[in-house]
Design an enzyme around this catalytic site. Structure first.
Site, PDB file in Angstrom:
ATOM      1  N   CYS A 124      -1.594   2.564   3.511  1.00  0.00           N
ATOM      2  CA  CYS A 124      -1.402   4.325   4.127  1.00  0.00           C
ATOM      3  C   CYS A 124      -0.529   3.968   4.892  1.00  0.00           C
ATOM      4  O   CYS A 124       0.398   3.003   4.380  1.00  0.00           O
ATOM      5  CB  CYS A 124      -2.563   3.886   5.355  1.00  0.00           C
TER       6      CYS A 124
ATOM      7  N   ALA B 206       0.665  -0.066   6.419  1.00  0.00           N
ATOM      8  CA  ALA B 206       0.582  -0.476   5.482  1.00  0.00           C
ATOM      9  C   ALA B 206       2.601  -0.716   5.236  1.00  0.00           C
ATOM     10  O   ALA B 206       2.771  -1.891   4.924  1.00  0.00           O
ATOM     11  CB  ALA B 206      -0.278  -0.821   4.218  1.00  0.00           C
TER      12      ALA B 206
ATOM     13  N   ARG C 117       2.272 -10.336   0.430  1.00  0.00           N
ATOM     14  CA  ARG C 117       3.316 -10.035  -0.789  1.00  0.00           C
ATOM     15  C   ARG C 117       4.007 -10.845  -0.680  1.00  0.00           C
ATOM     16  O   ARG C 117       5.343 -10.792  -1.429  1.00  0.00           O
ATOM     17  CB  ARG C 117       3.548  -8.549   0.848  1.00  0.00           C
TER      18      ARG C 117
ATOM     19  N   HIS D  84       7.215   3.759   5.681  1.00  0.00           N
ATOM     20  CA  HIS D  84       8.558   3.180   5.768  1.00  0.00           C
ATOM     21  C   HIS D  84       9.117   4.325   6.081  1.00  0.00           C
ATOM     22  O   HIS D  84      10.642   3.751   7.292  1.00  0.00           O
ATOM     23  CB  HIS D  84       8.960   3.295   4.072  1.00  0.00           C
TER      24      HIS D  84
HETATM   25  S1  SF4 Z   1      -5.940   0.511   7.004  1.00  0.00           S
HETATM   26 FE1  SF4 Z   1      -6.238   0.250   9.088  1.00  0.00          FE
HETATM   27  S2  SF4 Z   1      -4.045   1.816   9.313  1.00  0.00           S
HETATM   28 FE2  SF4 Z   1      -4.454   1.881   7.608  1.00  0.00          FE
HETATM   29  S3  SF4 Z   1      -6.011   4.145   7.112  1.00  0.00           S
HETATM   30 FE3  SF4 Z   1      -7.017   2.013   6.974  1.00  0.00          FE
HETATM   31  S4  SF4 Z   1      -8.032   2.503   9.335  1.00  0.00           S
HETATM   32 FE4  SF4 Z   1      -6.119   3.635   9.188  1.00  0.00          FE
END
Ligand code: SF4
Length: 265
Positions: free
Chosen positions: A64, A67, A98, A197
């Site tokens: 996401c 991330a 990573r 990013h």
């Molecule tokens: S990992 Fe966290 S920030 Fe990413 S989509 Fe899921 S809830 Fe949202």
């Protein structure tokens, strides 16, 4: 023409996809079937769609926006503390996966493999987490005095409840006298981690470069450039690969003045 044995394989794979799709509820199935198809020689349009939003609740191989910001761009900045702001899960599951190698003493002047979270609970969702965030930044600065700043990596709930992390960042930066960068990288923002990013790098431009420019004007930041200076941009030092680039550049007589963001400081 497709040979008969390949035809069998194609049919088998189509059957497999059909079987997988049967497990979905009708609405999800309709959306999901656009993502699955079998490549057939000579058929230009295989129907698979990309660069569209992941479906909440459906397993995806993509990260996401959070991330993308925390894991890729900000995480490797070793001398800053990166707070996964929100519930503990996002930070926990993206913790140090990573292999962004760095030189430094973890917990003293480097923090790359540590996980910091504001650990949101139900009451924070209901009443907001700004005060908690400010307190956390102050406490971290006491516990890790050699940190060179803090970034706030927003998880989905922060954007949903509308916490004002920018105001907290400004207040905290004054309190600890170091850069505090709010990053609006809530996971739901983009199609995939790619937008994370972009957001992360925009925040470097808006919150780090502006500060550096100001310090330069005030004569607090001294830097003498040379015609042989190089900044390595876009290498995250996964498994130490930015180090290899650095050695090569230095061996041909260039001066590497910055690494962004692998083993960056
Ligand atoms: S990992 Fe966290 S920030 Fe990413 S989509 Fe899921 S809830 Fe949202």
């Amino acid at each position: 023409m497709t040979p008969p044995e390949n035809k069998n394989i194609i049919e088998e794979r189509k059957e497999l996809i059909k079987e997988v799709l049967e497990a979905y509820p009708d609405k999800a199935k309709k959306k999901r079937e656009k993502h699955l198809n079998v490549f057939e020689e000579g058929k230009a349009d295989c129907g698979v769609k990309s660069n569209i939003k992941s479906l909440p609740g459906v397993m995806t191989a993509r990260g996401c926006a959070y991330a993308g910001s925390k894991g890729v761009v900000w995480g490797p900045i070793k001398d800053m503390i990166h707070i996964s702001h929100g519930p503990v899960g996002c930070g926990y599951w993206s913790w140090s996966g990573r292999r962004n190698y760095y030189i430094g003493t973890t917990g003293i002047d480097s923090f790359g493999t540590m996980n910091f979270t504001s650990d949101f609970q139900e009451r924070d969702i209901v009443f907001g987490g700004d005060k908690k965030l400010f307190k956390l930044i102050e406490e971290l600065d006491v516990l890790f005095p050699l940190n060179r700043g803090v970034s706030i990596q927003s998880e989905c709930p922060i954007g949903l409840i509308g916490d004002d992390i920018e105001a907290v960042a400004k207040k905290a930066a004054k309190a600890i006298e170091k850069p505090v960068v709010p990053v609006r990288c809530e996971g739901f923002r983009g199609v995939s981690q790619s937008l994370g990013h972009h957001i992360a790098n925009d925040m470097v431009r808006d919150w780090v470069f502006t500060r550096a420019d100001k310090e330069k004007k005030e004569g607090k930041l001294q830097f003498e450039g040379t015609p042989y200076d190089v900044a390595i941009i876009g290498d995250y030092n996964i498994g130490g690969d930015a180090w290899a680039s650095r050695i090569l550049l230095e061996e041909i007589g260039l001066r590497v003045v910055a690494q962004w963001s692998g083993d960056g400081a």
